[in-house]
Each structure stands twice: as structure tokens, then as C-alpha cells.
Design an enzyme around this catalytic site. Structure first.
Site, mmCIF file in Angstrom:
data_model
loop_
_atom_site.group_PDB
_atom_site.id
_atom_site.type_symbol
_atom_site.label_atom_id
_atom_site.label_comp_id
_atom_site.label_asym_id
_atom_site.label_seq_id
_atom_site.Cartn_x
_atom_site.Cartn_y
_atom_site.Cartn_z
ATOM 1 N N LYS A 24 -7.958 -10.138 -12.297
ATOM 2 C CA LYS A 24 -8.783 -10.352 -11.101
ATOM 3 C C LYS A 24 -9.730 -9.154 -10.905
ATOM 4 O O LYS A 24 -9.286 -8.010 -10.984
ATOM 5 C CB LYS A 24 -7.844 -10.480 -9.891
ATOM 6 C CG LYS A 24 -8.600 -10.650 -8.592
ATOM 7 C CD LYS A 24 -7.685 -10.581 -7.389
ATOM 8 C CE LYS A 24 -8.538 -10.544 -6.143
ATOM 9 N NZ LYS A 24 -8.063 -9.876 -5.007
ATOM 10 N N LYS A 51 -11.892 -3.538 -6.987
ATOM 11 C CA LYS A 51 -12.348 -2.144 -6.959
ATOM 12 C C LYS A 51 -11.283 -1.202 -7.510
ATOM 13 O O LYS A 51 -11.571 -0.206 -8.126
ATOM 14 C CB LYS A 51 -12.652 -1.727 -5.513
ATOM 15 C CG LYS A 51 -14.065 -2.009 -5.091
ATOM 16 C CD LYS A 51 -14.190 -1.972 -3.571
ATOM 17 C CE LYS A 51 -14.262 -3.360 -3.022
ATOM 18 N NZ LYS A 51 -14.021 -3.565 -1.627
ATOM 19 N N LYS A 64 0.826 -1.208 0.000
ATOM 20 C CA LYS A 64 0.000 0.000 0.000
ATOM 21 C C LYS A 64 0.858 1.254 0.000
ATOM 22 O O LYS A 64 0.528 2.241 -0.651
ATOM 23 C CB LYS A 64 -0.934 0.005 1.215
ATOM 24 C CG LYS A 64 -2.105 -0.948 1.044
ATOM 25 C CD LYS A 64 -2.975 -0.966 2.280
ATOM 26 C CE LYS A 64 -4.069 -2.007 2.192
ATOM 27 N NZ LYS A 64 -4.596 -2.350 3.510
HETATM 28 P P1 ADP Z 1 -11.068 -5.421 -3.865
HETATM 29 O O1 ADP Z 1 -9.887 -6.115 -4.516
HETATM 30 O O2 ADP Z 1 -12.177 -5.241 -4.828
HETATM 31 O O3 ADP Z 1 -10.689 -4.144 -3.144
HETATM 32 P P2 ADP Z 1 -11.191 -6.536 -1.224
HETATM 33 O O4 ADP Z 1 -9.707 -6.614 -1.119
HETATM 34 O O5 ADP Z 1 -11.926 -5.497 -0.436
HETATM 35 O O6 ADP Z 1 -11.608 -6.423 -2.778
HETATM 36 O O7 ADP Z 1 -11.767 -7.974 -0.905
HETATM 37 C C1 ADP Z 1 -12.824 -8.249 -0.041
HETATM 38 C C2 ADP Z 1 -13.024 -9.747 -0.054
HETATM 39 O O8 ADP Z 1 -13.461 -10.195 -1.350
HETATM 40 C C3 ADP Z 1 -11.735 -10.518 0.238
HETATM 41 O O9 ADP Z 1 -12.060 -11.568 1.114
HETATM 42 C C4 ADP Z 1 -11.290 -11.090 -1.092
HETATM 43 O O10 ADP Z 1 -10.654 -12.341 -0.942
HETATM 44 C C5 ADP Z 1 -12.601 -11.216 -1.866
HETATM 45 N N1 ADP Z 1 -12.391 -10.928 -3.291
HETATM 46 C C6 ADP Z 1 -12.026 -9.736 -3.809
HETATM 47 N N2 ADP Z 1 -11.922 -9.795 -5.157
HETATM 48 C C7 ADP Z 1 -12.220 -11.060 -5.509
HETATM 49 C C8 ADP Z 1 -12.284 -11.760 -6.760
HETATM 50 N N3 ADP Z 1 -12.027 -11.159 -7.917
HETATM 51 N N4 ADP Z 1 -12.626 -13.074 -6.747
HETATM 52 C C9 ADP Z 1 -12.894 -13.698 -5.577
HETATM 53 N N5 ADP Z 1 -12.840 -13.105 -4.358
HETATM 54 C C10 ADP Z 1 -12.518 -11.794 -4.312
#
Ligand code: ADP
Ligand code: TRP
Length: 323
Positions: free
Chosen positions: A192, A195, A113
Site C-alpha cells: 500500500k 508516507k 502508534k
Molecule cells: P499515509 O499512509 O501516506 O500516511 P494517511 O494515513 O495520512 O496516508 O491517509 C490520508 C488519507 O489518504 C486517508 O483517508 C487514507 O484512506 C487515504 N490513503 C492513504 N494511502 C492510500 C492508498 N495507498 N490508497 C488509497 N487511499 C489512501
């Protein structure tokens, strides 16, 4: 009986990847009558990234509404907002004072980060100790998380063990349950879904916007309509198959291989499938977002239950360490 606990950062409305990868499996787990479960919205952690009071509030609501829309039962699960239990911040301070600075410096997520974000604040650095406090405050046994959170869980175990070594068995040392990443949902660009990558599918959006996003953002090749196509090379097909039932996916693969079936047809099917499958959660989500007083009420009851556990743990901790 085991106590299961997990937290979700409120950094935006959950997308299809969050829903299939995290929300649905955690709800499934919370239904196991052998366990009791604590699930919370980590809105104190979100402050490391979000500085707009309006966004901070709105995200908390949209995350809460999503979990409820997919069937989280607040009668069975203690469902609360982290910031409603300030005992957590107090415990985090104590943990900070028992954990070596040099160990925190090794955190991958901080390194990642701090190289990406403009706002590299001290909260990002002590983030793992706030997370440890979330877990230790409730004497949780099992913590389901994605692989990226494993190091934070190791730090939680580490700080708990250090303190237990000094003050006999003050904390329950938790175990991580790693969610298999076979549910890695691709985004509209094939990477993947995330957000931060602008490649998400928001299933709560209205049908018109969803249609526009799928038609515009999912990239396909320009093989002509009549030609046979390989579903295994197609991100559109991958997305369809993570949402569809097996036989539906099988049928689409057959259509693609046969030829005379274009990407436009496949997109139309994906749109219809998402609309059908997420119709009911979308209605519920909108209901809660239009009736935030119901969310406040549910979260307040959750906070009350969480607080009654938290105050007891904190009393034990204060007495032990000398306050
Ligand atoms: P982002 O990458 O969108 O910011 P987060 O890091 O907030 O998502 O992830 C929140 C939860 O969702 C975590 O437990 C993560 O493992 C799951 N997650 C996020 N993106 C995916 C994805 N593309 N496929 C499966 N699980 C995901
Ligand atoms: N850091 C976690 C994430 O980004 C969210 C979180 C905060 C959490 N506190 C927690 C997860 C406690 C499990 C237990 O996904």
C-alpha cells in the site's frame, strides 16, 4: 440537507494514493448541492508526530495547496486550519472529562502508534477526543473516512451519546461514511502506498525527479523484451491502470501480452501519463506554494466561517455543562 465534515492530517505532501483515495472522492462529495461541507487541515493532530515548527507550517501549506490544486472550491466548502479555531481544543477537554479512560485504552490506532513511534506522548492517547471535538463542534451529520478511522468515529458517537444521555440532545450524533478501499493504490514496491513506507509517488515533483523515481523504484521482473508478459502480475501495470482511462490500460495490457513491449516502454508511458494528467494540478500547486499569502487568505476566510459556527456550539455546551 446534510452537513459533511472531514479532516486531513498534515503529515506531508499528499501522494498519489492520498489524491486518488481521499482527495478526489471528497471533492466530488463536496460538490453535491444538497449538502454543505466542512473540510479542514488537522494540524493540531499533526503535533502528535511533528515537532518542527517549520515542518508543521510547511505541511499545512502543502496540504492546503493540494486540495485547492485538485479543485476544492473554498466558496462552497468551509476550508480551514484546525488550529485557527481554538474552540476545538476547549471542547476536546470537556469530551475528555466525559469519556472513560478504559475506553480510550482500547483504541487500535493508539496501540499501533505507541508500538511504532519513539515519541509516545499523551496527545496520541487523547487523539480520538480531539477528533470527536472536530466533528461535534460543527454539528456534522456525515463524516467520510477511511476504514482505519472507523473506531474513532465510534468513539465520537459514544461520547456524544453519553453526554446526550445526561444533558438532553446537546450534540448531533454523526454517521461515518466509509470510503470503499477498492481504490487502494499500491506504492512503487507493490505494498500500500504510504508516507511511512518510502514507496510514494509525488505527482507535484518536477518531471525529472518523477522520471528518476519511477525508473528506479518500481520493481519489475527480468523477462526479456521480446517475451509476452502478464499484466496481472505487474505492479507497474496496476499503477498505470489506476491513473489511466480504461482504454489506455486495455491497450497496455494488450501490448504486454503480445511481447516485444518491455517494462522500459511501460515505465515511459506511465511517466508521460502522470505528467499529462497532473500537469494542471502541479502548476496550481506550485502557484500556491509560491504565493502562500493566497493560502493564508483563503484559510483565514474559512476560519472565520468555521469560527462563527464553533462559537455558537461552544456557548451551548458551556451553558449546559455549568460554565
Ligand atoms: P499515509 O499512509 O501516506 O500516511 P494517511 O494515513 O495520512 O496516508 O491517509 C490520508 C488519507 O489518504 C486517508 O483517508 C487514507 O484512506 C487515504 N490513503 C492513504 N494511502 C492510500 C492508498 N495507498 N490508497 C488509497 N487511499 C489512501
Ligand atoms: N484522524 C484522521 C486521519 O488520520 C484525520 C481527522 C482529524 C479527521 N479530525 C477528523 C477525520 C475529523 C474526520 C473527521 O485521517
Amino acid at each position: 440537507m446534510a452537513r459533511i465534515l472531514t479532516g486531513i492530517q498534515s503529515t506531508g505532501t499528499p501522494h498519489l494514493g492520498n489524491i486518488l483515495g481521499a482527495i478526489l472522492p471528497a471533492i466530488e462529495m463536496s460538490k453535491d448541492a444538497k449538502n454543505d461541507s466542512f473540510l479542514f487541515i488537522a494540524d493540531l493532530h499533526s503535533l502528535t508526530q511533528i515537532k518542527s515548527p517549520q515542518t508543521l507550517k510547511e505541511n499545512t501549506y502543502s496540504v492546503a495547496a493540494s486540495w485547492l490544486a485538485f479543485g476544492l472550491d473554498p466558496e462552497k466548502t468551509v476550508f480551514y486550519r484546525q488550529s485557527d479555531v481554538p474552540e476545538c481544543s476547549e471542547l476536546a477537554w470537556y469530551l475528555n472529562c466525559f469519556f472513560p479512560y478504559q475506553r480510550l485504552k482500547l483504541a487500535h490506532s493508539f496501540k499501533d502508534k505507541s508500538s511504532r513511534l519513539e515519541d509516545v506522548n499523551a496527545g496520541l492517547f487523547v487523539y480520538p477526543m480531539l477528533m470527536a471535538a472536530d466533528i461535534l463542534l460543527y454539528d456534522a451529520n456525515l463524516v467520510p473516512v477511511g476504514k482505519d478511522q472507523l473506531q474513532h468515529l465510534e468513539m465520537t458517537r459514544d461520547v456524544a451519546s453519553r453526554i446526550n444521555h445526561k444533558f438532553k440532545n446537546l450534540f448531533v450524533v454523526p454517521e461515518a461514511i466509509i470510503r470503499e478501499e477498492n481504490m487502494l493504490i499500491p506504492g512503487t514496491d507493490g505494498e500500500k502506498m504510504s508516507k511511512s513506507k518510502n514507496n510514494t509517488i509525488d505527482v507535484f515533483q518536477d518531471e525529472k525527479t518523477l522520471k528518476k523515481i519511477i525508473n528506479k523504484n518500481i520493481i519489475t521482473d527480468n523477462i526479456p523484451l521480446e517475451a509476452p508478459k502478464n499484466p496481472d502480475d505487474s505492479n507497474l501495470f496496476k499503477l498505470f491502470s489506476v491513473v489511466a482511462e480504461k482504454d489506455q490500460a486495455h491497450q497496455m495490457a494488450k501490448n504486454l501480452r503480445a511481447g516485444g513491449y518491455g517494462w522500459g516502454h511501460a515505465k515511459k508511458e506511465l511517466i508521460e501519463l502522470i505528467n499529462a494528467k497532473f500537469h494542471s494540478p502541479r502548476e496550481k500547486f506550485l502557484h500556491y506554494m509560491n504565493n502562500k499569502n493566497e493560502l493564508d487568505y483563503i484559510l483565514e476566510i474559512g476560519a472565520h466561517k468555521a469560527k462563527s459556527v464553533a462559537t455558537k456550539t461552544l456557548e451551548r455546551v458551556r451553558n449546559t455543562i455549568g460554565y
